[in-house]
Scaffold this active site. Sequence first.
Site, short mmCIF file in Angstrom:
data_model
loop_
_atom_site.label_atom_id
_atom_site.label_comp_id
_atom_site.label_asym_id
_atom_site.label_seq_id
_atom_site.Cartn_x
_atom_site.Cartn_y
_atom_site.Cartn_z
N ASP A 10 -6.96 -2.71 2.00
CA ASP A 10 -7.16 -3.87 1.19
C ASP A 10 -6.64 -3.42 -0.25
O ASP A 10 -6.90 -2.55 -0.74
CB ASP A 10 -8.48 -4.26 1.00
CG ASP A 10 -8.92 -5.57 0.36
OD1 ASP A 10 -8.67 -6.43 1.03
OD2 ASP A 10 -8.83 -5.68 -0.81
N ILE A 11 -5.84 -4.39 -0.75
CA ILE A 11 -5.37 -4.18 -2.17
C ILE A 11 -6.35 -4.33 -3.27
O ILE A 11 -7.18 -5.16 -3.21
CB ILE A 11 -3.91 -5.24 -2.48
CG1 ILE A 11 -3.00 -4.92 -1.21
CG2 ILE A 11 -3.52 -5.00 -3.98
CD1 ILE A 11 -1.88 -5.77 -1.46
N ASN B 143 -1.99 -11.98 -8.45
CA ASN B 143 -1.67 -13.32 -8.62
C ASN B 143 -1.71 -14.11 -9.76
O ASN B 143 -1.21 -14.81 -10.21
CB ASN B 143 -2.51 -14.07 -7.52
CG ASN B 143 -1.83 -13.72 -5.93
OD1 ASN B 143 -0.67 -13.61 -5.90
ND2 ASN B 143 -2.80 -13.72 -5.20
N ASP C 172 3.42 -12.42 -3.31
CA ASP C 172 3.87 -12.25 -2.10
C ASP C 172 4.76 -11.07 -1.80
O ASP C 172 4.85 -10.35 -0.84
CB ASP C 172 4.67 -13.59 -1.57
CG ASP C 172 3.75 -14.82 -1.38
OD1 ASP C 172 2.56 -14.44 -1.12
OD2 ASP C 172 4.23 -15.95 -1.44
N GLU D 240 -4.73 -10.20 1.64
CA GLU D 240 -4.30 -8.83 0.98
C GLU D 240 -4.75 -7.83 1.98
O GLU D 240 -4.67 -6.59 1.65
CB GLU D 240 -4.52 -8.49 -0.31
CG GLU D 240 -5.99 -8.38 -0.72
CD GLU D 240 -6.75 -9.74 -0.84
OE1 GLU D 240 -7.98 -9.59 -1.55
OE2 GLU D 240 -6.28 -10.74 -0.43
#
Length: 326
Positions: free
Chosen positions: A203-204, A211, A220, A246
């Site tokens: 997971d980022i 964003n 993206d 993500e």
Amino acid sequence: MEERLKEAPCGLISIDHNGCITEVNNRYLSWMGYREEEVIGKHIETFLTKVNRMFVHTYFVPTIQLHGTVEEFYINLTNSAGESVPFLMNARRYMQDGVPVIDCMFIQMKQRIDYEMELRSLQKTTEKAYKDREEAFAQLEKIYLEIERKQDEILKMNDELLKLSNTDKLTAIPNRRFFQEELERHMERYSRKGTVFSLLMVDIDHFKKVNDTYGHLVGDSVLIQLAEVLTEEVRSEDRVARLGGEEFVVILPQTDAEEAIEQARRLNKVVENTKWETIDRLTVSIGVSTFSESDTESTILNSADQALYQAKASGRNCSIHFQEVL
């Protein structure tokens, strides 16, 4: 719902924030064999198969909440006869009088079925021609050519549908559907041969901040590049897939807990040291789980998710195996 939408050539329903259907058009009712009063007020899960409920919870809901839209979502709905009907669904989330509403558009995937029915019809014609070979030899030859053409069309369509259903549209890597099939295959292999495997839930860190700061186009781009990094850095036998948003997952065949956490920590360093095209720096948190005899499809995913949560709580940019959470 407006009268023209009631008669639109596609199925339309609206869902409130609780997941209950508030509006439905006549096309959907006609396709599915329901009366309006049998649908309005019912929860959307009433019409989903068990597998599709999981997909809706793990992919559709997070995606619609994060991006506000979902495109080309493959889903099966149950009609009034209890039959599973395949659709491609597009959805959009918006606010109506301060309350979130989700509009969903459904298109039936009938073309493939129609081709198969046409092929069966041609095959019957061929059988009839065989019985009267001398009188219908020329027609038989023509039918053979037509069958070959239809078979080629179906094979091409099958390839395209399979690729569409198994590939994430944004990153071009395998999607949740593909991951689900791979997970089942490794579980079956474990059951037969005892071949151990592990999962990495990636997971980022602070992706919302990416964003919010740079915009969704940059977000993206980060997802696309991370998919490339993960794919390049794992072994050829490993499988990387995007679960949605993500979040990514990596299946590590023939990998025990010690090897899996070592691989995860190596990926932490690789991601941290990668030169990103659109941002200065990125890190990921990774939850690791290793399949055991007592595990099921749900528990192995839940274990990786709990380990990921612990990695986030421990400061991010790190990897934790579920064994460390116990």
